[in-house]
Design a protein around this motif. Structure first.
Motif, PDB file in Angstrom:
ATOM      1  N   GLY A  43       0.802  -1.228   0.000  1.00  9.85           N
ATOM      2  CA  GLY A  43       0.000   0.000   0.000  1.00  9.85           C
ATOM      3  C   GLY A  43       0.833   1.276   0.000  1.00  9.85           C
ATOM      4  O   GLY A  43       0.290   2.370   0.130  1.00  9.85           O
ATOM      5  N   GLY A  44       2.151   1.147  -0.098  1.00  4.42           N
ATOM      6  CA  GLY A  44       3.014   2.335  -0.132  1.00  4.42           C
ATOM      7  C   GLY A  44       3.215   2.931   1.252  1.00  4.42           C
ATOM      8  O   GLY A  44       2.945   2.277   2.270  1.00  4.42           O
ATOM      9  N   LEU A  45       3.676   4.165   1.291  1.00  2.90           N
ATOM     10  CA  LEU A  45       3.940   4.814   2.578  1.00  2.90           C
ATOM     11  C   LEU A  45       2.622   5.112   3.300  1.00  2.90           C
ATOM     12  O   LEU A  45       1.644   5.510   2.691  1.00  2.90           O
ATOM     13  CB  LEU A  45       4.708   6.122   2.353  1.00  2.90           C
ATOM     14  CG  LEU A  45       5.094   6.903   3.611  1.00  2.90           C
ATOM     15  CD1 LEU A  45       6.166   6.163   4.412  1.00  2.90           C
ATOM     16  CD2 LEU A  45       5.602   8.298   3.255  1.00  2.90           C
ATOM     17  N   TYR A  46       2.644   4.911   4.613  1.00  5.28           N
ATOM     18  CA  TYR A  46       1.473   5.184   5.438  1.00  5.28           C
ATOM     19  C   TYR A  46       1.796   6.371   6.342  1.00  5.28           C
ATOM     20  O   TYR A  46       2.754   6.317   7.105  1.00  5.28           O
ATOM     21  CB  TYR A  46       1.152   3.932   6.256  1.00  5.28           C
ATOM     22  CG  TYR A  46      -0.069   4.042   7.157  1.00  5.28           C
ATOM     23  CD1 TYR A  46      -1.135   4.878   6.855  1.00  5.28           C
ATOM     24  CD2 TYR A  46      -0.148   3.260   8.311  1.00  5.28           C
ATOM     25  CE1 TYR A  46      -2.242   4.945   7.678  1.00  5.28           C
ATOM     26  CE2 TYR A  46      -1.251   3.312   9.146  1.00  5.28           C
ATOM     27  CZ  TYR A  46      -2.300   4.162   8.824  1.00  5.28           C
ATOM     28  OH  TYR A  46      -3.393   4.229   9.643  1.00  5.28           O
ATOM     29  N   GLN A  63       4.891  11.142  -6.863  1.00  6.65           N
ATOM     30  CA  GLN A  63       5.100  10.687  -8.243  1.00  6.65           C
ATOM     31  C   GLN A  63       4.236   9.483  -8.601  1.00  6.65           C
ATOM     32  O   GLN A  63       4.702   8.505  -9.172  1.00  6.65           O
ATOM     33  CB  GLN A  63       6.587  10.354  -8.471  1.00  6.65           C
ATOM     34  CG  GLN A  63       7.499  11.561  -8.513  1.00  6.65           C
ATOM     35  CD  GLN A  63       7.402  12.301  -9.855  1.00  6.65           C
ATOM     36  OE1 GLN A  63       6.765  11.838 -10.802  1.00  6.65           O
ATOM     37  NE2 GLN A  63       8.019  13.479  -9.929  1.00  6.65           N
ATOM     38  N   GLY A  64       2.952   9.566  -8.226  1.00  5.33           N
ATOM     39  CA  GLY A  64       2.005   8.522  -8.629  1.00  5.33           C
ATOM     40  C   GLY A  64       2.092   7.218  -7.844  1.00  5.33           C
ATOM     41  O   GLY A  64       1.433   6.243  -8.194  1.00  5.33           O
ATOM     42  N   ASP A  65       2.893   7.209  -6.757  1.00  2.00           N
ATOM     43  CA  ASP A  65       2.984   5.991  -5.926  1.00  2.00           C
ATOM     44  C   ASP A  65       1.694   5.752  -5.151  1.00  2.00           C
ATOM     45  O   ASP A  65       0.919   6.669  -4.905  1.00  2.00           O
ATOM     46  CB  ASP A  65       4.109   6.145  -4.886  1.00  2.00           C
ATOM     47  CG  ASP A  65       5.481   6.037  -5.520  1.00  2.00           C
ATOM     48  OD1 ASP A  65       5.553   5.585  -6.686  1.00  2.00           O
ATOM     49  OD2 ASP A  65       6.453   6.409  -4.841  1.00  2.00           O
ATOM     50  N   GLN A  66       1.519   4.499  -4.707  1.00  6.81           N
ATOM     51  CA  GLN A  66       0.452   4.195  -3.743  1.00  6.81           C
ATOM     52  C   GLN A  66       0.777   4.893  -2.413  1.00  6.81           C
ATOM     53  O   GLN A  66       1.943   5.138  -2.114  1.00  6.81           O
ATOM     54  CB  GLN A  66       0.448   2.697  -3.435  1.00  6.81           C
ATOM     55  CG  GLN A  66       0.194   1.823  -4.604  1.00  6.81           C
ATOM     56  CD  GLN A  66      -1.228   1.331  -4.598  1.00  6.81           C
ATOM     57  OE1 GLN A  66      -2.044   1.817  -3.810  1.00  6.81           O
ATOM     58  NE2 GLN A  66      -1.539   0.405  -5.472  1.00  6.81           N
ATOM     59  N   GLY A  67      -0.238   5.127  -1.606  1.00  3.26           N
ATOM     60  CA  GLY A  67       0.020   5.706  -0.286  1.00  3.26           C
ATOM     61  C   GLY A  67      -1.276   5.923   0.448  1.00  3.26           C
ATOM     62  O   GLY A  67      -2.358   5.914  -0.148  1.00  3.26           O
ATOM     63  N   THR A  68      -1.169   6.064   1.780  1.00  6.40           N
ATOM     64  CA  THR A  68      -2.359   6.249   2.598  1.00  6.40           C
ATOM     65  C   THR A  68      -2.069   7.290   3.667  1.00  6.40           C
ATOM     66  O   THR A  68      -0.932   7.409   4.126  1.00  6.40           O
ATOM     67  CB  THR A  68      -2.709   4.925   3.317  1.00  6.40           C
ATOM     68  OG1 THR A  68      -2.795   3.892   2.341  1.00  6.40           O
ATOM     69  CG2 THR A  68      -4.024   5.037   4.067  1.00  6.40           C
TER      70      THR A  68
END
Ligand code: ADP
Ligand code: MG
Length: 854
Positions: free
Chosen positions: A578-581, A604-609
């Motif tokens: 889920g990328g960086l939280y 840059q379009g990464d996943q993240g929450t």
């Protein structure tokens, strides 16, 4: 839909973008020498076009795009070029973290420095100024542009040189202090800055909004004045609440009643308590505040014969901090302990007015849109939102609200443990050092490894290192909110920077520990590790140094490749999680700062929450929430450990936050409006100073001062029906000896003419006399007296203005706007100061003599 389409700045500038990219393709064919020549070509073109930068924008931007490619092997994205166009139009480019703003600034910086004026790029700390300037140096070496750097470490002798570069990187505070110091110097060679032409402010909201609440001050210590504090303390005990004064607890202020005022005037045997010449009102009001509003063991404690402040919100003891404007001294008087010296303001300026000195001003940041109005009203800059290069897919989850702080922190800690177990990198933002330490202790108990970051200036470069690792698998990073501005979190890690760091660390003292902790043995051979560890020794040996350089380069390349592959693989794994939280632990005083924290994820379009964990005991709820929220929760009547997700609650939270935003905006606006008055005076004084500093022939200035003085005093003479004393005073002031004429029979112009003539004769004689004794001395004396008197009077003026500002708030004006009253009085004070400066300069120079030691 249509509106959205036309509003997109990409569409508005499509043509320009296409032209820049076309020109860029063309420049690719240029040799390095040809590319370098572009600078001269463009400068000439600019000269032929009345210095209108728009005429060469396309070519200049294309040139830098190519220089960036040659220096860094990066190709600028269109959104970056667009950001550059916005910056060139004196606006704010809102570009998210990680979009590459550092490179964006190079485009307009280059374009504008071709005019021959200096361009300043402003950063929030020395670390960023150093980092960004060294990147810029690499790029600009391809186009023969000199890049300068000014930090706290810069040698004063070197500063002028750095400011004279085409483009200079500098922090906001260094810039401000240099400006003030330049205007306090008595030798023109000590001036380091040239003019304020074009500034690009990075993290512009941090500088123009967050830091704009407190002005920059250069202060000196004055002598200790015990007596007035002690006297005022005594008087305060003779006055009674509601009879002599009224207390306003909310704003922590005191207002004297008419009865109180006359009581004080009687005791002190003075006519007017509010007279700016004596400072009694300040002492009295401070003594009353000390008596009524600042309580021992609540607002302060006394320890080792010192008054020590206790923080209102946290109850923490704030060692070494002092209340300003004499309040601390008044409390010392009340407690009957030693009164410390006051600080005196020698020079000060707000950031608002400092940056308004520039002809052209631009800024960039990830978060500006929420403060759009303020930027427009005060700085005349529009905020333009630049689309991200790739679509942002971060998930901002709704707030979780707990009943009390205890349950909130408990579940944050549990969340960290879960994330650590699944190896998902997590960043937790806290609002104070104290709270970050609290969470850190909880995690230690739960055996969750983590890094702790706070905003202390000495930690800034270490911060960058921690942020560098914050995107790696299993990293748990606690950070106070303002920490780590300017460095972005890259998932998996940053191969370039990690390579640099590895090489640096292997040459340092704790190298063995570093090898063991970072699996270096899996990457490099034993031999290579030894080589790096001994690099300092090898570097110094000239014979081996050439061989050394090529070997190091090889190892560097090997490390970079290894890290690139390693981090790429890691990044893929992290994206699956889920990328960086990002976890927020409290809503901040503005939505902007919340957004900034959220913006750490999903670059840059990464996943993240992102998600905020809140409690009803948070400051925002407590102070600005009102009791609606309390009622709501009691009604819901739920378990303490279970969070509430309620739209109603979120709504009242948002409105509370808007109230805080408005509150702080008002404070900044007021500071700006008041400083604006003194700013115009400051500009006038600084201009006069500069004129004198640069003049070689100051005689005219002295004569001008004297003539003004004659005119002013004669006007008084005529107004007071030719009262003879004034004439005597003029003659005494000018030190004119013969007085054979019967002046009283003459009219205004005749006397003026006569006195001006006498002045010149007298001054010529003085000049001849001094010139004989020591050639050139008179000019030195003139300059010395002029500067000395201006500086002294200006400092006294600043103090009076401070006092004026304070008691403008104390006095009530009925319907009148206190700001207008402040402006009026400030104007009178200023005029009086100018008259006083002229008179004293003339008085002193007319009496200067040389005592020669034999
Ligand atoms: P910001 O200041 O907007 O947060 P930075 O200027 O710190 O972003 O850049 C973030 C990262 O993106 C840096 O590692 C930089 O090298 C990289 N970067 C910038 N521009 C480009 C580009 N055009 N292509 C690839 N990487 C880029
Ligand atoms: Mg940046």
């Amino acid at each position: 839909m249509l509106k959205l389409f036309t509003n997109n700045p990409i569409n508005r500038h499509k043509k320009t973008l296409i032209s820049i990219n076309k020109e860029y393709e063309n420049l690719k064919k240029y040799s390095n020498t040809q590319l370098e020549k572009q600078t001269e070509v463009l400068r000439l073109k600019l000269l032929n076009n009345n210095l209108d930068t728009n005429t060469i924008l396309i070519e200049a931007f294309a040139t830098i795009k190519e220089a960036i490619f040659r220096a860094l092997h990066l190709t600028l994205f269109d959104v970056q070029i667009l950001g550059g166009i916005i910056l060139n139009q004196n606006n704010i480019a809102e570009m998210k973290t990680g979009e590459g703003k550092t490179l964006v600034a190079l485009l307009p910086a280059y374009l504008n420095c071709l005019t021959g004026e200096g361009v300043h790029i402003i950063t929030v700390n020395d670390y960023l100024a150093e980092r960004d300037s060294s990147l810029a140096k690499k790029v600009f070496s391809y186009v023969n542009i000199k890049v300068g750097l000014v930090t706290q470490k810069t040698n004063p002798n070197q500063k002028k040189n750095e400011y004279n570069s085409n483009i200079t990187y500098i922090t906001n505070s260094e810039l401000g202090f240099d400006y003030l110091k330049d205007n306090m110097t008595i030798h023109k060679n000590n001036i380091v800055q040239r003019n304020f032409y074009y500034a690009i402010i990075d993290e512009v909201d941090s500088i123009l909004i967050d830091e704009a609440r407190t002005p920059l001050i250069i202060s000196g210590i004055t002598e200790i004045k015990n007596q007035p504090y002690l006297e005022a303390n005594k008087i305060s005990n003779l006055l009674s609440n509601k009879i002599h004064y009224k207390i306003d607890e909310k704003s922590k202020s005191i207002i004297l009643t008419d009865q109180g005022i006359s009581q004080c005037e009687e005791i002190l045997k003075i006519k007017n308590l509010y007279d700016t010449q004596n400072h009694w009102i300040k002492y009295i009001l401070n003594a009353l505040k000390a008596k009524e509003l600042f309580l021992k063991n609540k607002d302060y404690i006394t320890k080792n014969n010192q008054v020590i402040i206790v923080d209102e919100f946290t109850g923490r003891i704030m060692d070494g901090r002092r209340w300003s404007d004499g309040l601390h001294q008044s409390i010392e008087a009340k407690e009957n302990i030693k009164i410390e010296a006051e600080n005196k303001t020698l020079a000060s300026i707000t950031y608002q007015n400092l940056f308004l000195l520039y002809n052209k001003l631009a800024g960039m940041t990830g978060t500006a849109k929420t403060e759009e109005n303020e930027f427009l009203n005060i700085y005349k800059m529009n905020v333009v939102n630049i689309p991200t290069n790739k679509k942002c897919i971060r998930k901002d989850l709704s707030d979780l609200v707990y009943k009390d702080e205890y349950n909130k922190w408990q579940s944050i800690a549990n969340e960290c443990l879960d994330m650590y177990n699944m190896k998902r990198p997590t960043l937790i933002g806290t609002t104070s050092i104290q709270k970050s330490e609290l969470l850190s202790d909880m995690l230690k108990e739960m055996k969750v490894p983590h890094s702790l970051l706070n905003a202390k200036p000495e930690n800034v470069s270490k911060e960058a290192e921690i942020i560098l690792q914050a995107g790696q698998k299993g990293s748990i990073t606690i950070s106070t909110n303002m920490a780590g501005r300017g460095t972005d979190i890259i998932l998996g890690g940053n191969p370039e920077k990690t390579t640099e760091l590895t090489i640096e660390k292997l040459g340092s003292e704790s190298k063995n520990k570093y090898v063991n902790n970072n699996n270096i043995k899996d990457i490099l051979s034993e031999d290579e590790i030894k080589y790096l560890q001994n690099k300092n020794k090898l570097q110094n040996n000239i014979k081996t140094s050439l061989r050394y350089i090529s070997k190091i380069k090889n190892i560097e390349a090997k490390l970079r490749t290894k890290y690139t592959n390693l981090f790429k693989k890691e990044k893929e794994e992290i994206l699956k999680l889920g990328g960086l939280y990002v976890i927020g632990t409290e809503r901040h005083e503005s939505r902007r700062i919340d957004n900034q924290l959220r913006g750490r994820a999903g670059r840059q379009g990464d996943q993240g929450t992102s998600r905020f964990f809140l409690s009803l005991q948070d400051n925002l709820f407590r102070i600005f929430g009102g009791n609606n929220i309390e009622k709501l929760v009691t009604k819901l009547n739920i378990d303490d450990a279970i969070p509430i997700e309620s739209i109603l609650l979120t709504k009242s939270l948002n409105s509370a936050q808007k109230k805080v935003e408005a509150y702080f905006y008002d404070i900044r606006k007021q500071l700006y409006e008041y400083d604006d008055v003194i700013h115009n005076q400051r500009k006038a004084i600084y201009n006069e100073r500069k004129k004198i500093l640069n003049a070689t022939f100051t005689r005219d200035c002295i004569l001008e001062y004297a003539e003004y003085t004659i005119e002013e005093m004669l006007t008084i003479y005529i107004k007071t029906n030719k009262e003879n004393n004034t004439l005597k005073q003029i003659i005494k002031l000018l030190n004119i000896k013969n007085n054979t004429q019967n002046l009283s029979t003459m009219n205004f112009n005749e006397i003026k003419y006569y006195l001006n003539e006498q002045l010149r004769i007298s001054y010529d004689l003085k000049e001849i006399y001094l010139e004989q004794l020591r050639p050139g001395l008179i000019r030195q004396l003139e300059k010395y007296y002029l500067l000395q008197q201006i500086d002294q009077a200006w400092q006294e003026h600043i103090e009076k203005m401070n006092l004026l500002k304070e008691y403008i708030g104390w006095r009530s004006y009925g319907q009148q706007d206190p700001l207008i009253e402040y402006k009026n009085e400030a104007f009178h004070l200023f005029i009086n100061m100018i008259i006083y400066i002229r008179q004293t300069v003339v008085y002193l120079i007319m009496r200067s003599r040389l005592i020669v030691d034999v």
